[in-house]
Design a protein around this motif. Sequence first.
Motif, PDB file in Angstrom:
ATOM      1  N   GLY A 142       0.792   4.117  -5.149  1.00 15.68           N
ATOM      2  CA  GLY A 142       0.637   5.279  -6.003  1.00 15.68           C
ATOM      3  C   GLY A 142       1.765   5.487  -6.986  1.00 15.68           C
ATOM      4  N   ASP A 187      -5.109   0.671  -5.653  1.00 13.64           N
ATOM      5  CA  ASP A 187      -3.949   1.548  -5.676  1.00 13.64           C
ATOM      6  C   ASP A 187      -4.047   2.665  -4.637  1.00 13.64           C
ATOM      7  N   LEU A 188      -5.193   2.804  -3.984  1.00 13.85           N
ATOM      8  CA  LEU A 188      -5.338   3.749  -2.877  1.00 13.85           C
ATOM      9  C   LEU A 188      -5.195   3.044  -1.542  1.00 13.85           C
ATOM     10  N   ALA A 220      -4.087   6.589  -9.038  1.00 14.85           N
ATOM     11  CA  ALA A 220      -5.516   6.294  -8.974  1.00 14.85           C
ATOM     12  C   ALA A 220      -6.361   7.478  -9.441  1.00 14.85           C
ATOM     13  N   THR A 221      -6.111   8.655  -8.888  1.00 15.66           N
ATOM     14  CA  THR A 221      -6.916   9.817  -9.282  1.00 15.66           C
ATOM     15  C   THR A 221      -6.636  10.229 -10.718  1.00 15.66           C
ATOM     16  N   THR A 240     -15.438   3.664  -6.378  1.00 11.17           N
ATOM     17  CA  THR A 240     -14.159   3.510  -5.682  1.00 11.17           C
ATOM     18  C   THR A 240     -14.260   4.026  -4.252  1.00 11.17           C
ATOM     19  N   SER A 250       0.822  -1.218   0.000  1.00  8.38           N
ATOM     20  CA  SER A 250       0.000   0.000   0.000  1.00  8.38           C
ATOM     21  C   SER A 250       0.853   1.264   0.000  1.00  8.38           C
ATOM     22  N   ILE A 299      -8.355  11.525   0.765  1.00  4.88           N
ATOM     23  CA  ILE A 299      -8.249  10.195   0.170  1.00  4.88           C
ATOM     24  C   ILE A 299      -7.031  10.200  -0.734  1.00  4.88           C
ATOM     25  N   LYS A 300      -6.047   9.373  -0.420  1.00  2.00           N
ATOM     26  CA  LYS A 300      -4.807   9.365  -1.173  1.00  2.00           C
ATOM     27  C   LYS A 300      -4.159   7.992  -1.064  1.00  2.00           C
ATOM     28  N   PRO A 301      -3.178   7.692  -1.913  1.00  2.00           N
ATOM     29  CA  PRO A 301      -2.504   6.388  -1.853  1.00  2.00           C
ATOM     30  C   PRO A 301      -1.859   6.145  -0.493  1.00  2.00           C
TER      31      PRO A 301
END
Length: 636
Positions: free
Chosen positions: A29, A520-521, A475-476, A491, A25, A263-265
């Motif tokens: 990203g 991927d997050l 992801a974004t 998602t 994890s 919300i981020k990796p």
Amino acid sequence: MSEDRWNTVLVLGGIRSGKSGFAESLVAGAPSVRYVATAAGGEDDPEWQDRIEAHQRRRPQSWTTEEVSREPALLTELLLSASAGETLLVDDLGGWVAAVLDPSRQPNDDEADVAALAAAVRDTAARVVLVSPEVGLSLVPLNPVGRAFTDALGTTNQALAAVCDGVALVVAGQPSWLKGSAAPVDAAAPIEAAPPVVASRPIAMATPSTPAPPPPPAQPPAEPPAEPATVVVPLTTPEPQPSAALSESTMMLPLVASGLTEIKPGMDLPLPNSDAGPDARERLTDLDLPGAGLGALAEAVEFAAATQNTTTPRAWSGVRVVVVTGSRAGGAAAGSDEADVERRIAETERGEGLLGRLAAQAGADISVLRTAPVGAMEDGPVTVEDAVETALRDGWKLADAAVDAGRDVILLAAIGTGAEAAATAVLAATTGAEPVATLPRVLVPGGRFDDAAWMVRCAAIRDALHRIRQEPRGATDILRQIGGLDVAVATGLLLGAAARRVPVLVDGPLGIAAGLVARDLASQTRHWCLLPESGTLALVKQGADVLGLTPVLQTGLDLGEGANALSVLPLLRTAISLAASSPVHPALLSEVGDDGLDEDTDDEIDDEDTDVDEDGPDLSFNTAAFNTVNFREPGA
């Protein structure tokens, strides 16, 4: 050091602690990752090979793998030769230490090898995450070889911890930072208010708005009313208040009272119980069931047990069907009838149509969320970054609303135009799959395939992938460039459901695409997902294989997103109820044999554990607990 304040991280943990998943994890990203494998041997050990293959399946196909198992110096050379733009994941150092201590290399200056590795980690220009077993809490081995291994591994861990920017210890899937942090929180940054929902409509319910107490697992769901009531479930949550925890360096999910700040990796979400599921499947062999038992439905029992943290799971009694709608311009929507799509969405909002009927039969309620239209993927980004962030939060709040309403499982469904093309593009961009082999054919009313429209969709995907060939693949970025707002909402729903420990039944292209992006997050999300029915689409089957999702059933249904899962849901609940309510076979209560007990352990069991009274056998005694197997692992 990178802009998020870390360049090298050491992740420690015991066996089955979740350390490998957490390490993955941290690098989710990155545009590309070099996975450095250290495990050696095991070619004649099927169980060992199964563990290695499980690690391989959960890694994105875009990652490359390098083996350094035969010569310890290869890892040192690899670290020193890596460039500043690369990301390396080394899993794990236990294999590297075993290679250092190989008798064929002795006599050798093992301490010099450890010092060289530590120097390489300190001097490398790449971002590096190293995974290593933590042996400091174990018993001292009784043999010289075991003591030599633990001593060498402990020395290696200390040397690397001293030079790494961050050190994390993972216990039972929960990481604690011993040194530094891979996701520091800016204490000076204000807490962001929860944004409004993109667009929402009233939620059509198949049951009354005032929830009744859930029935016992063995009972069928109550008959829904003839005319479904319509209620509105609020999707907003109270503004979170500032907390001292937000000013500390932490990798824990930034949640306060169900509100989120970002919300981020690298998000740290909980994992299901890794022991409860296998124990529940093992328990099925002891039940008093005729024939060969539950067959493929054991997959649903194991999933329910893991997500409920028990070996005797209960059948889901509160089901929420979340229907995400979306529309696209350009070639992705070729062959779609927008008027017909709007008709089906309106029917679903009223609790009618196919999804409404199936939900009513299953005693489930329906929540419909409309997303704004997006642009053509072949022409440029389909949406903007701010809209993606908002959609992710909306999906998270849908999960919050379901849990707050007492629902114990979410079923993800979708209605819209161009979702199949968007999901195909996401699969190709994240795994390297071939679009023409996975894009579903375009079926029009009357059972006729529109191959011309299919070719237009293929061309749109081809042009979109060519356009983003040099763009970041985070992801974004994927959501903004080709995914769209409906994929972003789905998602966010998967992320929010994992954060609230509620399982999600996925079905169809949109759910698979959302699973690939959510991975991927936060890699933990896929462990909360179940694919009830595989359907007929190669897109779904290939995406599920990448995610490590094994379909419970393969009935060949092709009813559309959400309808396949709703159709088989009663059968899944029946299987889970049988697993929970069926007694142990009488022969296993009084005889030595298939239950795994021997004469010595049987004498030590209290009489009350094996008594059979008028109410049936006492199920509190778990014979599987006496079956021990020694496991080895390549990483976690």
